[in-house]
Design a protein around this motif. Sequence first.
Motif, PDB file in Angstrom:
ATOM      1  N   GLU A 278      13.615 -81.896 -28.478  1.00 59.01           N
ATOM      2  CA  GLU A 278      14.388 -81.537 -27.009  1.00 59.01           C
ATOM      3  C   GLU A 278      13.672 -80.749 -26.053  1.00 59.01           C
ATOM      4  O   GLU A 278      13.080 -79.719 -26.746  1.00 59.01           O
ATOM      5  CB  GLU A 278      15.722 -81.240 -27.571  1.00 59.01           C
ATOM      6  N   ILE A 279      13.946 -80.823 -25.059  1.00 60.52           N
ATOM      7  CA  ILE A 279      13.320 -79.870 -23.850  1.00 60.52           C
ATOM      8  C   ILE A 279      14.494 -79.191 -23.190  1.00 60.52           C
ATOM      9  O   ILE A 279      15.525 -79.791 -22.685  1.00 60.52           O
ATOM     10  CB  ILE A 279      12.717 -80.626 -22.999  1.00 60.52           C
ATOM     11  N   PRO A 280      14.647 -77.891 -23.635  1.00 58.80           N
ATOM     12  CA  PRO A 280      15.713 -77.247 -23.062  1.00 58.80           C
ATOM     13  C   PRO A 280      15.556 -76.999 -21.529  1.00 58.80           C
ATOM     14  O   PRO A 280      14.503 -77.029 -20.958  1.00 58.80           O
ATOM     15  CB  PRO A 280      15.673 -75.792 -23.686  1.00 58.80           C
ATOM     16  N   TYR A 281      16.565 -76.586 -20.932  1.00 60.48           N
ATOM     17  CA  TYR A 281      16.592 -76.498 -19.472  1.00 60.48           C
ATOM     18  C   TYR A 281      17.765 -75.559 -19.200  1.00 60.48           C
ATOM     19  O   TYR A 281      18.559 -75.362 -19.827  1.00 60.48           O
ATOM     20  CB  TYR A 281      16.727 -77.889 -18.598  1.00 60.48           C
ATOM     21  N   ASP A 282      17.439 -74.852 -17.894  1.00 61.78           N
ATOM     22  CA  ASP A 282      18.552 -74.117 -17.504  1.00 61.78           C
ATOM     23  C   ASP A 282      19.182 -74.816 -16.180  1.00 61.78           C
ATOM     24  O   ASP A 282      18.682 -75.488 -15.553  1.00 61.78           O
ATOM     25  CB  ASP A 282      18.043 -72.943 -16.974  1.00 61.78           C
ATOM     26  N   LEU A 283      20.607 -74.415 -16.053  1.00 63.84           N
ATOM     27  CA  LEU A 283      21.195 -75.015 -14.878  1.00 63.84           C
ATOM     28  C   LEU A 283      21.563 -73.755 -13.949  1.00 63.84           C
ATOM     29  O   LEU A 283      21.828 -72.627 -14.450  1.00 63.84           O
ATOM     30  CB  LEU A 283      22.389 -75.858 -15.260  1.00 63.84           C
ATOM     31  N   PRO A 284      21.717 -73.983 -12.669  1.00 69.74           N
ATOM     32  CA  PRO A 284      22.020 -72.808 -11.851  1.00 69.74           C
ATOM     33  C   PRO A 284      23.361 -72.280 -12.185  1.00 69.74           C
ATOM     34  O   PRO A 284      24.304 -73.106 -12.505  1.00 69.74           O
ATOM     35  CB  PRO A 284      22.042 -73.704 -10.430  1.00 69.74           C
ATOM     36  N   ASP A 285      23.739 -70.841 -12.164  1.00 68.39           N
ATOM     37  CA  ASP A 285      24.875 -70.387 -12.403  1.00 68.39           C
ATOM     38  C   ASP A 285      25.934 -70.900 -11.344  1.00 68.39           C
ATOM     39  O   ASP A 285      27.114 -70.925 -11.807  1.00 68.39           O
ATOM     40  CB  ASP A 285      24.547 -68.804 -12.323  1.00 68.39           C
TER      41      ASP A 285
END
Length: 310
Positions: A278-285
């Motif tokens: 799995e490749i983690p990612y961030d989402l805009p707040d």
Amino acid sequence: MTKRHVSLPSDAEEGLEAFLTEVDDRLSGPEDTCEVVRDTLVDLYGDREAWERWQAGGDVSPAERVRLQGYDPCNSTIESEYYAEKDEERFRRSKHLQWLWRQFDATPMADNVDFALRFRQMLADHLFEEAGENLRIFKDVSFSYGHNITVGDNTVIHDDVHLDDRGRLDIGSRVSISDGAHIYSHDHDIVDQTEVSNFHTVVEDDARVTYDAMVRAGCTVGENSVVGARAVVQGDVPAHHVVVGMPARSIAVKPGYEDVAEPVPEDGSLPNHQSDREIPYDLPDDLDVFDEFGRDVGGPVDPHERPHRR
């Protein structure tokens, strides 16, 4: 049996090389990619006179205006533009190149195999993270972004293939991907389908993914293996194995490779290591979280309270 060598007439070859060099040089230079794509499509579609008339303030019908505006990728949207976790900076350019790729495939020239293969090779050099030599990509191949794809040398990708690089997709050298195959690098949550996980998917050197097959996100198709027609790969295909079915299972080892092929269980089942890839990612707040289907799924999970992928 090998294929025949085919070449275009010298006049056609001269024109092809001039066109490829011009577009390649402009995409490699400082120009805005939207302008390069727009100019290329205006000429490919034979609309230069109408374009110049419109730019000079001449009359155009509403339909003509929509058509002329549509050559500019900055006036378009594509499905992957809506993906919340994408890298916005990388996507901007890859979107423009995808637009040129897709609109080129809608022209009659897309059926001129020698011309079209070389045009797509040139575009792949700009669009993919890495594109090997002698890459042969046929008509109506689609991508999520393009910039998360690497492909080795002497690989062939046939008509109507979908290469999903919402996560990451690595394709080796001398790989053959047949018509209608789909290779994925993202998956949806079984409860809340708006929840997406991205994975690293790999097709190793000399593998074959045959007609209408599907490779699930996070799987590896091993070296020199074969995925049979319409198979659904949900685990790792060992090197040198032949897998078929839904879900795909190993039914044989390629003749001559019995001593080096990894053994599999008696039922031919494939190991699944998706969770390790799995490749983690961030989402805009400030992301506006919503269910695009307008549902309240209920049950133990509230889709609006699910944590963002990190």
